[in-house]
Write a protein that holds these residues in place. Structure first.
Motif, PDB file in Angstrom:
ATOM      1  N   ILE A  52       0.803  -1.676  -0.057  1.00  0.00           N
ATOM      2  CA  ILE A  52      -0.472  -0.123   0.044  1.00  0.00           C
ATOM      3  C   ILE A  52       0.874   1.722   0.142  1.00  0.00           C
ATOM      4  O   ILE A  52       1.920   1.089   1.005  1.00  0.00           O
ATOM      5  N   GLY A  53       0.860   2.392  -1.195  1.00  0.00           N
ATOM      6  CA  GLY A  53       0.788   3.362  -1.180  1.00  0.00           C
ATOM      7  C   GLY A  53       2.385   3.240  -1.869  1.00  0.00           C
ATOM      8  O   GLY A  53       3.096   4.085  -1.862  1.00  0.00           O
ATOM      9  N   GLY A  54       2.991   2.268  -1.799  1.00  0.00           N
ATOM     10  CA  GLY A  54       4.515   1.562  -2.668  1.00  0.00           C
ATOM     11  C   GLY A  54       3.710   1.939  -4.357  1.00  0.00           C
ATOM     12  O   GLY A  54       2.813   1.331  -5.234  1.00  0.00           O
ATOM     13  N   ASP A  55       5.258   2.426  -5.530  1.00  0.00           N
ATOM     14  CA  ASP A  55       4.913   2.494  -6.626  1.00  0.00           C
ATOM     15  C   ASP A  55       5.012   1.150  -7.616  1.00  0.00           C
ATOM     16  O   ASP A  55       6.110   0.194  -6.468  1.00  0.00           O
ATOM     17  N   TYR A  56       4.931   0.658  -8.839  1.00  0.00           N
ATOM     18  CA  TYR A  56       5.028  -0.450  -9.112  1.00  0.00           C
ATOM     19  C   TYR A  56       6.621  -1.203  -9.464  1.00  0.00           C
ATOM     20  O   TYR A  56       6.646  -2.061  -8.923  1.00  0.00           O
ATOM     21  N   ALA A  57       7.475  -0.105  -9.594  1.00  0.00           N
ATOM     22  CA  ALA A  57       8.833  -0.697  -9.553  1.00  0.00           C
ATOM     23  C   ALA A  57       9.450  -1.251  -7.894  1.00  0.00           C
ATOM     24  O   ALA A  57       9.855  -2.475  -7.785  1.00  0.00           O
ATOM     25  N   ALA A  58       8.395  -0.429  -6.461  1.00  0.00           N
ATOM     26  CA  ALA A  58       8.468  -0.937  -5.485  1.00  0.00           C
ATOM     27  C   ALA A  58       7.898  -2.819  -5.081  1.00  0.00           C
ATOM     28  O   ALA A  58       8.438  -3.395  -4.881  1.00  0.00           O
ATOM     29  N   VAL A  59       6.635  -2.505  -5.982  1.00  0.00           N
ATOM     30  CA  VAL A  59       6.460  -3.976  -5.747  1.00  0.00           C
ATOM     31  C   VAL A  59       6.320  -4.746  -6.235  1.00  0.00           C
ATOM     32  O   VAL A  59       6.830  -6.155  -5.946  1.00  0.00           O
ATOM     33  N   ARG A  60       7.330  -4.631  -7.821  1.00  0.00           N
ATOM     34  CA  ARG A  60       7.644  -5.489  -8.752  1.00  0.00           C
ATOM     35  C   ARG A  60       9.294  -5.724  -8.101  1.00  0.00           C
ATOM     36  O   ARG A  60       9.484  -7.402  -8.226  1.00  0.00           O
ATOM     37  N   ALA A  61       9.404  -4.940  -7.637  1.00  0.00           N
ATOM     38  CA  ALA A  61      11.196  -5.429  -6.767  1.00  0.00           C
ATOM     39  C   ALA A  61      10.437  -6.826  -5.265  1.00  0.00           C
ATOM     40  O   ALA A  61      11.620  -7.286  -5.104  1.00  0.00           O
ATOM     41  N   SER A  62       9.196  -5.931  -5.138  1.00  0.00           N
ATOM     42  CA  SER A  62       9.446  -7.115  -3.942  1.00  0.00           C
ATOM     43  C   SER A  62       8.662  -8.427  -4.610  1.00  0.00           C
ATOM     44  O   SER A  62       8.643  -9.280  -3.817  1.00  0.00           O
ATOM     45  N   VAL A  63       7.865  -8.608  -5.464  1.00  0.00           N
ATOM     46  CA  VAL A  63       7.900  -9.916  -6.101  1.00  0.00           C
ATOM     47  C   VAL A  63       9.019 -10.259  -6.954  1.00  0.00           C
ATOM     48  O   VAL A  63       9.071 -11.932  -6.714  1.00  0.00           O
ATOM     49  N   ALA A  64       9.798  -9.366  -7.089  1.00  0.00           N
ATOM     50  CA  ALA A  64      10.804 -10.600  -7.527  1.00  0.00           C
ATOM     51  C   ALA A  64      12.467 -10.768  -6.636  1.00  0.00           C
ATOM     52  O   ALA A  64      12.906 -11.866  -6.493  1.00  0.00           O
ATOM     53  N   HIS A  65      11.608 -10.752  -5.446  1.00  0.00           N
ATOM     54  CA  HIS A  65      12.555 -11.405  -4.148  1.00  0.00           C
ATOM     55  C   HIS A  65      12.242 -12.762  -4.368  1.00  0.00           C
ATOM     56  O   HIS A  65      10.997 -12.948  -4.008  1.00  0.00           O
ATOM     57  N   PRO A  66      13.388 -13.383  -4.456  1.00  0.00           N
ATOM     58  CA  PRO A  66      13.309 -15.308  -4.708  1.00  0.00           C
ATOM     59  C   PRO A  66      11.998 -15.508  -3.342  1.00  0.00           C
ATOM     60  O   PRO A  66      10.906 -16.167  -3.534  1.00  0.00           O
ATOM     61  N   CYS A  67      12.241 -15.761  -2.143  1.00  0.00           N
ATOM     62  CA  CYS A  67      11.501 -15.865  -1.062  1.00  0.00           C
ATOM     63  C   CYS A  67       9.789 -15.781  -1.355  1.00  0.00           C
ATOM     64  O   CYS A  67       8.720 -16.061  -1.399  1.00  0.00           O
ATOM     65  N   ASN A  68       9.602 -14.190  -1.910  1.00  0.00           N
ATOM     66  CA  ASN A  68       8.342 -13.654  -2.613  1.00  0.00           C
ATOM     67  C   ASN A  68       8.015 -14.682  -3.217  1.00  0.00           C
ATOM     68  O   ASN A  68       6.480 -14.110  -3.502  1.00  0.00           O
ATOM     69  N   ALA A  69       8.562 -14.474  -4.185  1.00  0.00           N
ATOM     70  CA  ALA A  69       7.847 -15.296  -5.631  1.00  0.00           C
ATOM     71  C   ALA A  69       7.503 -16.899  -5.706  1.00  0.00           C
ATOM     72  O   ALA A  69       6.311 -17.110  -5.842  1.00  0.00           O
ATOM     73  N   VAL A  70       8.500 -17.281  -4.709  1.00  0.00           N
ATOM     74  CA  VAL A  70       8.055 -18.596  -4.618  1.00  0.00           C
ATOM     75  C   VAL A  70       7.090 -18.858  -3.847  1.00  0.00           C
ATOM     76  O   VAL A  70       6.176 -20.019  -3.311  1.00  0.00           O
ATOM     77  N   LEU A  71       6.973 -17.947  -2.203  1.00  0.00           N
ATOM     78  CA  LEU A  71       5.769 -18.279  -1.866  1.00  0.00           C
ATOM     79  C   LEU A  71       4.272 -17.730  -2.435  1.00  0.00           C
ATOM     80  O   LEU A  71       3.203 -18.199  -1.917  1.00  0.00           O
ATOM     81  N   LEU A  72       4.492 -16.661  -2.863  1.00  0.00           N
ATOM     82  CA  LEU A  72       3.379 -16.265  -3.581  1.00  0.00           C
ATOM     83  C   LEU A  72       2.663 -17.680  -4.646  1.00  0.00           C
ATOM     84  O   LEU A  72       1.303 -17.643  -5.300  1.00  0.00           O
ATOM     85  N   VAL A  73       3.714 -18.313  -5.222  1.00  0.00           N
ATOM     86  CA  VAL A  73       3.596 -19.216  -6.570  1.00  0.00           C
ATOM     87  C   VAL A  73       2.858 -20.534  -5.763  1.00  0.00           C
ATOM     88  O   VAL A  73       2.174 -20.724  -6.374  1.00  0.00           O
ATOM     89  N   ALA A  74       3.453 -20.651  -4.671  1.00  0.00           N
ATOM     90  CA  ALA A  74       2.951 -21.704  -3.685  1.00  0.00           C
ATOM     91  C   ALA A  74       1.127 -21.133  -3.466  1.00  0.00           C
ATOM     92  O   ALA A  74       0.446 -22.340  -3.092  1.00  0.00           O
ATOM     93  N   PHE A  75       0.891 -20.503  -2.810  1.00  0.00           N
ATOM     94  CA  PHE A  75      -0.144 -19.505  -3.166  1.00  0.00           C
ATOM     95  C   PHE A  75      -1.061 -19.674  -3.629  1.00  0.00           C
ATOM     96  O   PHE A  75      -1.938 -20.413  -3.724  1.00  0.00           O
ATOM     97  N   LEU A  76      -0.806 -19.705  -4.798  1.00  0.00           N
ATOM     98  CA  LEU A  76      -1.757 -19.555  -6.079  1.00  0.00           C
ATOM     99  C   LEU A  76      -1.896 -21.591  -6.328  1.00  0.00           C
ATOM    100  O   LEU A  76      -2.562 -21.231  -6.794  1.00  0.00           O
ATOM    101  N   VAL A  77      -0.029 -21.441  -6.343  1.00  0.00           N
ATOM    102  CA  VAL A  77      -0.740 -23.274  -6.532  1.00  0.00           C
ATOM    103  C   VAL A  77      -1.150 -24.340  -5.641  1.00  0.00           C
ATOM    104  O   VAL A  77      -2.424 -24.892  -6.056  1.00  0.00           O
ATOM    105  N   ALA A  78      -1.548 -23.817  -4.831  1.00  0.00           N
ATOM    106  CA  ALA A  78      -2.427 -24.180  -3.025  1.00  0.00           C
ATOM    107  C   ALA A  78      -3.954 -24.073  -3.468  1.00  0.00           C
ATOM    108  O   ALA A  78      -5.278 -24.792  -2.830  1.00  0.00           O
ATOM    109  N   MET A  79      -4.031 -22.739  -3.741  1.00  0.00           N
ATOM    110  CA  MET A  79      -5.232 -22.250  -3.770  1.00  0.00           C
ATOM    111  C   MET A  79      -6.598 -23.222  -4.778  1.00  0.00           C
ATOM    112  O   MET A  79      -7.410 -23.789  -4.439  1.00  0.00           O
ATOM    113  N   PHE A  80      -5.916 -22.645  -5.678  1.00  0.00           N
ATOM    114  CA  PHE A  80      -6.265 -24.123  -7.340  1.00  0.00           C
ATOM    115  C   PHE A  80      -6.098 -25.270  -6.278  1.00  0.00           C
ATOM    116  O   PHE A  80      -7.690 -25.876  -7.744  1.00  0.00           O
ATOM    117  N   TRP A  81      -5.570 -26.171  -6.399  1.00  0.00           N
ATOM    118  CA  TRP A  81      -5.634 -27.309  -6.083  1.00  0.00           C
ATOM    119  C   TRP A  81      -6.918 -27.219  -5.033  1.00  0.00           C
ATOM    120  O   TRP A  81      -7.891 -27.811  -5.485  1.00  0.00           O
TER     121      TRP A  81
END
Length: 130
Positions: free
Chosen positions: A52-81
């Protein structure tokens, strides 16, 4: 039923009938995905709130962090499964026409797989800056 059928052992009568021994696995996987989703949802909620309040570059950098990317993908896979498993149970319980039930099951699998792939691809594209 003949006289012989009445004297059969209940186990012998039931053998070969009923469950295909898949129900327990389905039950366990649904519970495991539910428990995983509790923790992953809290993590994703905290991550989204931190954006919240962050710009696109900050959000993208956050998603690009390996830990965040892996946990986001895990969330998506678990959710759809989990969604696929839950919808499967609903269809099995409430759709009595065999053809409609089969078509519904196929549609659920197709939609869940397609949505999961699109979501994971979106996370990868954001993380890689593409």
């Amino acid at each position: 039923m003949s006289g012989r059928g009445k004297l059969r052992n209940p186990l012998k009568t039931a053998r070969g009938l009923g469950s295909a021994k898949d129900g327990t696995h389905h039950f366990v996987v649904q519970r495991v995905t539910a428990i995983a989703l509790i923790f992953l949802s809290l993590y994703v909620l905290g991550l989204v709130i931190s954006w919240i309040g962050g710009d696109y570059a900050a959000v993208r950098a956050s998603v690009a962090h390996p830990c965040n990317a892996v946990l986001l993908v895990a969330f998506l896979v678990a959710m759809f499964w989990h969604a696929k498993l839950g919808l499967q149970v609903i269809i099995e319980d409430y759709v009595s026409h065999h053809g409609l039930a089969l078509a519904s099951q196929l549609a659920v699998v197709f939609i869940c797989v397609l949505a999961a792939l699109a979501s994971v691809l979106a996370v990868i594209r954001i993380a890689l800056g593409a």
